[in-house]
Design an enzyme around this catalytic site. Structure first.
Site, PDB file in Angstrom:
ATOM      1  N   GLU A 105       0.980  -1.076  -0.052  1.00  0.00           N
ATOM      2  CA  GLU A 105       0.033   0.107   0.088  1.00  0.00           C
ATOM      3  C   GLU A 105       0.834   1.082  -0.033  1.00  0.00           C
ATOM      4  OE1 GLU A 105      -2.770   0.339   3.018  1.00  0.00           O
ATOM      5  OE2 GLU A 105      -3.517  -1.575   2.835  1.00  0.00           O
TER       6      GLU A 105
ATOM      7  N   GLU B 286     -13.606   5.836  -0.596  1.00  0.00           N
ATOM      8  CA  GLU B 286     -14.150   5.029   0.217  1.00  0.00           C
ATOM      9  C   GLU B 286     -15.117   5.591   1.084  1.00  0.00           C
ATOM     10  OE1 GLU B 286     -12.603   0.849   0.763  1.00  0.00           O
ATOM     11  OE2 GLU B 286     -10.780   2.053  -0.114  1.00  0.00           O
TER      12      GLU B 286
ATOM     13  N   LYS C  68     -15.434   4.427   5.143  1.00  0.00           N
ATOM     14  CA  LYS C  68     -14.223   4.331   5.916  1.00  0.00           C
ATOM     15  C   LYS C  68     -14.206   5.094   7.245  1.00  0.00           C
ATOM     16  CE  LYS C  68     -10.660   2.773   4.758  1.00  0.00           C
ATOM     17  NZ  LYS C  68      -8.938   2.588   4.520  1.00  0.00           N
TER      18      LYS C  68
ATOM     19  N   GLU D 227      -8.976   9.141   5.357  1.00  0.00           N
ATOM     20  CA  GLU D 227      -9.380   7.893   4.897  1.00  0.00           C
ATOM     21  C   GLU D 227     -10.200   7.451   3.959  1.00  0.00           C
ATOM     22  OE1 GLU D 227      -7.826   5.172   6.014  1.00  0.00           O
ATOM     23  OE2 GLU D 227      -6.505   6.240   7.203  1.00  0.00           O
TER      24      GLU D 227
END
Length: 401
Positions: free
Chosen positions: A282, A336, A339, A345
Site C-alpha cells: 500500500e 470510500e 471508512k 481515510e
C-alpha cells in the site's frame, strides 16, 4: 581406420551428452522459476477497497482497470461477486484472508482448506487469483493474540494450498505496517522492534522457504503529515529537492518512497534475509483531509501518484537494491465513503465513486469528469449500472470516430 571411427563416434556422443545435460540443467532452473508462484508480475498495481455504498459494480470496475491498463490488484477479502466479475479478464488478483479469520484458521489445516475450497479454488483458473494475503498489519498492532496466531495461520493456508497442488499458482504473504520498525531514518539504520522480532523472524524464515516477498505498507503522506515542519514536501512527492544522504551507505535519496523501501531492505538484511524481495502493498496520498492533516490536497495527491506511477513504470531498483525492481500497489482505486477515521481515510482514491477520475494522472475514467449529466440520463432510461458505466467508458472513443 576402425579405431579412429570409434574415437570419432565417442567424441560426438560425449559432445551430445554434454549438450543434453546442459539443456536439462537450464530447463530445470527455468522450471524452478516458473513453478514459484508470483502474486505480482508487473510493477504497478492498485488496491481495490470497497468500504463504500456508492461504488460501480465489479463488472464495470473490470472495464475501468482494462482501460487504465492496470493488471494487478489487491482486494481485502474474497468477495464472490468480485471474483466472478473478474473471470477471464486476465487481471491478477491477491485476495485477503481478513484478521477476523486468523484465530480459527490457525487452529487446524482443515479450516484453511475449507476457506480455500470455498473462496479460491472454485474461481480458478478463470479468475487469476495469484495470492492470498493472510491478515493485514498484524505484527506491530495492538492485538497480541493475533501476533501469536499469524504464523500458524500462514502455514495452514500454505499447506492447504500444497495439498490442492496450488502453491505453484497462489502465493501466500502477509503485509506489514511501518509500526514493525524501531526506526527507519536514515534507511541503513532501520531495524525491527525488539518485541516484534521474536514473531517476525520465524515468519520471515517460512516466507523465505516458500519464496514469498516482504510486503510493507509505506506512506510518505503519513510521514509528512506527522512532521510537516521538518520534512520537505518535495522530498515526499518525488519533486526536485536536496534529498538526504545516508552516511553509512554513502547513498543519496531524492524521494521518501525509495528511502522507505530501502529501510525495509536494511532491516531484513540485519536479521539474515538480505535476499528477500520487498514489495509495497500500500502507498498513496489523500486528496482531502481535516485541518490538522497537512498536505492532504488534490494537487499533492495528483503529484505523488503521477510521479509514483512514472517511477514504477521505469522498472528500476532502489539505491540500496538497484537490481531489485521496485513494485507497489497504490491505495486506493476509489474514494470510500464508509471508512472510519479522519477525512483523509475516505479520500485516497484515484477515482471518485461515480467512476470519474479524482484528478488527472493519465487514466481515463468510466465517466468523464464533464459527463456526469450523460450518466444520469442513462440511468434515467432504466439501464443497469453495469451497462451505464460501460457505455460511459466508450463515449470518448465514440466521439473520436
Amino acid at each position: 581406420m576402425e579405431y579412429s571411427y570409434i574415437v570419432n563416434m565417442l567424441t560426438k556422443y560425449m559432445r551430445f551428452s554434454s549438450f543434453f545435460l546442459r539443456f536439462l540443467l537450464v530447463f530445470y532452473l527455468i522450471s524452478l522459476n516458473v513453478l514459484t508462484a508470483h502474486a505480482f508480475t508487473g510493477t504497478y498495481g492498485v488496491n481495490y477497497g470497497r468500504m463504500a455504498d456508492n461504488l460501480p459494480p465489479p463488472g464495470s470496475v473490470v472495464t475501468l482497470l482494462k482501460a487504465a491498463k492496470i493488471k494487478n490488484i489487491r482486494i481485502y477479502d474474497a468477495d464472490h461477486e468480485v471474483l466472478t466479475a473478474f473471470k477471464g479478464s486476465g487481471i491478477e488478483i491477491e485476495v485477503g484472508l481478513g484478521n477476523g479469520f486468523l484465530k480459527d484458521i490457525s487452529v487446524a489445516e482443515d479450516r484453511a482448506m475449507d476457506w480455500i475450497k470455498e473462496n479460491v479454488q472454485p474461481f480458478l483458473p478463470g479468475t487469476s487469483i495469484r495470492g492470498i494475503a493472510v491478515g493485514n498489519e498484524i505484527l506491530g498492532g495492538t492485538n497480541m493474540e493475533l501476533w501469536e496466531v499469524l504464523l500458524p495461520a500462514v502455514k495452514n493456508v500454505y499447506n492447504a494450498l500444497d495439498r490442492l497442488d496450488l502453491t505453484k499458482v497462489v502465493q501466500v504473504s502477509s503485509p506489514h505496517s511501518e509500526a514493525v520498525f524501531a526506526n527507519s531514518f536514515p534507511p541503513s539504520s532501520c531495524t525491527f522492534r525488539d518485541d516484534v522480532l521474536p514473531f517476525m523472524k520465524p515468519l520471515l524464515q517460512f516466507f523465505s522457504q516458500i519464496g514469498s516477498p516482504f510486503y510493507i505498507n509505506a506512506y510518505p503522506f503519513l510521514a509528512y503529515k506527522s512532521d510537516p515542519e521538518h520534512i520537505d514536501i518535495n522530498y515526499s512527492l518525488f519533486q526536485p529537492n536536496e534529498g538526504i544522504d545516508d552516511a553509512k551507505t554513502k547513498l543519496h535519496y531524492d524521494n521518501m518512497f525509495e528511502a522507505q523501501v530501502d529501510a525495509a531492505y536494511a532491516a531484513l538484511e540485519k536479521v539474515g534475509f538480505e535476499k528477500t524481495e520487498v514489495i509495497v502493498s500500500e502507498t498513496g496520498w489523500a486528496s482531502k483531509g481535516d485541518e490538522d492533516e497537512a498536505g492532504a490536497t488534490v494537487k499533492n495527491a495528483m503529484t505523488y501518484n503521477k510521479n509514483l506511477r512514472q517511477r514504477l513504470l521505469k522498472k528500476k531498483g532502489t539505491p540500496y537494491r538497484p537490481k531489485m525492481v521496485a513494485k507497489a500497489y497504490v491505495f486506493a482505486l476509489f474514494n470510500e465513503n464508509l471508512k472510519p477515521g479522519p477525512t483523509s481515510e475516505r479520500n485516497f482514491g484515484l477515482f471518485k465513486a461515480d467512476g470519474s477520475i479524482a484528478y488527472d494522472i493519465g487514466f481515463t475514467g468510466l465517466v468523464p469528469s464533464s459527463a456526469t449529466s450523460s450518466l444520469l440520463s442513462f440511468k434515467g432510461i432504466g439501464l443497469s449500472n453495469s451497462l451505464v458505466f460501460t457505455i460511459a467508458a466508450l463515449l470518448p472513443l465514440i466521439l473520436t470516430l
